[in-house]
Motif scaffolding. Structure first.
Motif, PDB file in Angstrom:
ATOM      1  N   ASP A   1       0.866  -1.285   0.190  1.00  0.00           N
ATOM      2  CA  ASP A   1       0.144  -0.126   0.111  1.00  0.00           C
ATOM      3  C   ASP A   1       0.855   1.119  -0.013  1.00  0.00           C
ATOM      4  OD1 ASP A   1      -2.454  -1.453   0.056  1.00  0.00           O
ATOM      5  OD2 ASP A   1      -1.807  -1.964   2.476  1.00  0.00           O
ATOM      6  N   VAL A   2       1.824   0.991   0.673  1.00  0.00           N
ATOM      7  CA  VAL A   2       2.896   2.319   0.784  1.00  0.00           C
ATOM      8  C   VAL A   2       4.346   1.652   0.425  1.00  0.00           C
ATOM      9  CG1 VAL A   2       4.026   4.020   2.235  1.00  0.00           C
ATOM     10  CG2 VAL A   2       1.517   3.555   2.495  1.00  0.00           C
TER      11      VAL A   2
ATOM     12  N   LEU B   1       2.498  11.004   4.224  1.00  0.00           N
ATOM     13  CA  LEU B   1       1.696  10.611   2.737  1.00  0.00           C
ATOM     14  C   LEU B   1       0.294   9.994   3.349  1.00  0.00           C
ATOM     15  CD1 LEU B   1       2.838   9.244   0.008  1.00  0.00           C
ATOM     16  CD2 LEU B   1       2.323   7.304   1.084  1.00  0.00           C
ATOM     17  N   VAL B   2       0.193   9.304   4.240  1.00  0.00           N
ATOM     18  CA  VAL B   2      -1.224   8.689   4.517  1.00  0.00           C
ATOM     19  C   VAL B   2      -1.963   9.825   5.121  1.00  0.00           C
ATOM     20  CG1 VAL B   2      -2.398   7.196   6.019  1.00  0.00           C
ATOM     21  CG2 VAL B   2      -0.124   6.450   4.906  1.00  0.00           C
TER      22      VAL B   2
ATOM     23  N   GLN C   1      -3.157  12.022   2.272  1.00  0.00           N
ATOM     24  CA  GLN C   1      -3.634  11.403   1.309  1.00  0.00           C
ATOM     25  C   GLN C   1      -2.647  11.774  -0.037  1.00  0.00           C
ATOM     26  OE1 GLN C   1      -7.753  11.011   0.554  1.00  0.00           O
ATOM     27  NE2 GLN C   1      -7.975   9.434   2.220  1.00  0.00           N
TER      28      GLN C   1
ATOM     29  N   ASP D   1       0.448  11.281  -2.959  1.00  0.00           N
ATOM     30  CA  ASP D   1       1.176  10.293  -3.765  1.00  0.00           C
ATOM     31  C   ASP D   1       2.605  10.010  -3.656  1.00  0.00           C
ATOM     32  OD1 ASP D   1      -1.239   9.068  -4.902  1.00  0.00           O
ATOM     33  OD2 ASP D   1      -1.487  11.135  -5.727  1.00  0.00           O
TER      34      ASP D   1
ATOM     35  N   SER E   1       2.702   6.167  -2.768  1.00  0.00           N
ATOM     36  CA  SER E   1       1.440   5.478  -2.702  1.00  0.00           C
ATOM     37  C   SER E   1       1.362   4.466  -3.873  1.00  0.00           C
ATOM     38  CB  SER E   1       0.272   6.450  -2.957  1.00  0.00           C
ATOM     39  OG  SER E   1       0.256   6.905  -4.347  1.00  0.00           O
ATOM     40  N   ARG E   2       0.397   3.513  -3.525  1.00  0.00           N
ATOM     41  CA  ARG E   2       0.372   2.483  -4.483  1.00  0.00           C
ATOM     42  C   ARG E   2       0.017   2.979  -5.938  1.00  0.00           C
ATOM     43  NH1 ARG E   2      -0.451  -3.028  -5.055  1.00  0.00           N
ATOM     44  NH2 ARG E   2      -2.119  -3.773  -6.740  1.00  0.00           N
TER      45      ARG E   2
ATOM     46  N   ALA F   1      -6.458   6.058  -3.026  1.00  0.00           N
ATOM     47  CA  ALA F   1      -5.244   6.672  -2.238  1.00  0.00           C
ATOM     48  C   ALA F   1      -4.916   6.285  -1.035  1.00  0.00           C
ATOM     49  CB  ALA F   1      -6.061   8.403  -2.003  1.00  0.00           C
ATOM     50  N   PRO F   2      -3.763   6.629  -0.718  1.00  0.00           N
ATOM     51  CA  PRO F   2      -3.352   5.831   0.676  1.00  0.00           C
ATOM     52  C   PRO F   2      -3.973   6.120   1.861  1.00  0.00           C
ATOM     53  CG  PRO F   2      -1.870   7.558  -0.078  1.00  0.00           C
ATOM     54  CD  PRO F   2      -2.792   7.280  -1.224  1.00  0.00           C
TER      55      PRO F   2
END
Length: 317
Positions: A83-84, A106-107, A110, A112, A161-162, A310-311
């Motif tokens: 996921d990350v 990042l999380v 949200q 990238d 992000s993924r 999105a993460p």
């Protein structure tokens, strides 16, 4: 880190080439900073014991036979599911303890991509004055060509992000891959951020693989190549403007002579001016046509990017 970040699958990606002296320290640093993360070491034809040392340190070790960091990044992004993604170099120069803060940023926002902008208190082999100057010059060039940029486009310390990783085509072969990553984020207008991180010296026995002039030349070619692809109207339009201006300069004396005498005594110059103007129009319309193609490609990339969550986004119910 936040609860949301802890619940996500995190992968640490470490491309390596002859990093026997530093890889164990690097793996240990990220293991301590991100205890739940899977640490992947991708060996790029090392002639030393990088693979054995990384495996002994507890990393998942894989091999990429095609030489060059760009090839390794492409392979890592294709193989690893998470996921990350936390990407760093295997030379122990990046501050692994900063990884949780980068992931949390990042999380929570949200984003990238979060770039770990390098801050070095002392000059060292990894960040020599020539590299610092080159970084500033290329960063300014990228900002001038693409409108906005980062303060450290060559940092190898990044969190993705993924949806960034799985929408990134990864076409570069060498150290210019960081430039390609930055342009990809800028062209798709992705939400990104930079966080200043400490950048240290390599451990004893570890040596930089960078070639100041060789890699600098490849990076410059990559920037021009990406500008041609992503900004075809401006790229080909600049050639069109130059050719048209040259044609006008050559044609003015001919026009003045014609109005005075009714004759065109210098036919080769007249033919040259006509040919240059035709080439100018061809160049301009080439840019227009390619701009339509690029717009379509960009829309496809954007739609694929948007197809991934999105993460930290809440799953649909």
């Amino acid at each position: 880190m936040s609860e949301a970040a802890t619940a996500l699958r995190i992968a640490v990606l470490l491309p390596c080439y002859n990093e026997e002296a530093a890889i164990a320290q690097t793996v240990a640093g990220f293991r301590a900073a991100l205890p739940g993360a899977a640490i992947h070491v991708y060996d790029n034809n090392s002639s030393d014991r990088t693979r054995e040392v990384a495996a002994a340190a507890g990393a998942i070790v894989r091999t990429e036979r095609m030489q060059g960091k760009g090839h390794v990044v492409r392979r890592m992004f294709a193989d690893v599911e998470a996921d990350v993604y936390v990407m760093a170099d295997g030379d122990a120069t990046y501050d692994a303890s900063a990884a949780p803060a980068l992931v949390a940023r990042l999380v929570e926002e949200q984003l990238d991509m979060v770039v770990g902008a390098r801050r070095s208190e002392v000059e060292n082999e990894s960040y020599r004055p020539g590299h610092v100057l080159g970084n500033r010059l290329f960063t300014g060039l990228l900002a001038g060509l693409f409108g906005r940029s980062f303060t450290d486009i060559f940092s190898g310390y990044r969190v993705f992000s993924r949806r960034f990783v799985k929408s990134f085509p990864a076409l570069s072969r060498g150290f210019e891959t960081e430039t390609e990553i930055s342009v990809h984020a800028l062209e798709l207008a992705m939400p990104v951020a930079e966080v200043e991180t400490r950048y240290g010296a390599r451990p004893e026995g570890s040596h930089s693989k960078l070639s100041t002039w060789g890699d600098g030349w490849r990076i410059l070619k990559t920037i021009i190549h990406l500008y041609r692809i992503e900004r075809p109207v401006l790229f080909y339009g600049s050639f069109a403007a130059f050719l048209a201006a040259l044609a006008v300069v050559l044609a003015i004396p001919l026009a003045l002579t014609y109005f005075q005498t009714g004759l065109v005594p210098r036919f080769p110059t007249a033919i040259l001016a006509t040919g240059l103007m035709i080439l100018a129009f061809l160049s301009f319309f080439t840019g227009l046509i390619l701009d339509t193609v690029v717009r379509g490609r960009r829309e496809v990339r954007r739609l694929h990017y948007l197809s991934l969550p999105a993460p930290g986004a809440e799953p649909e119910r």
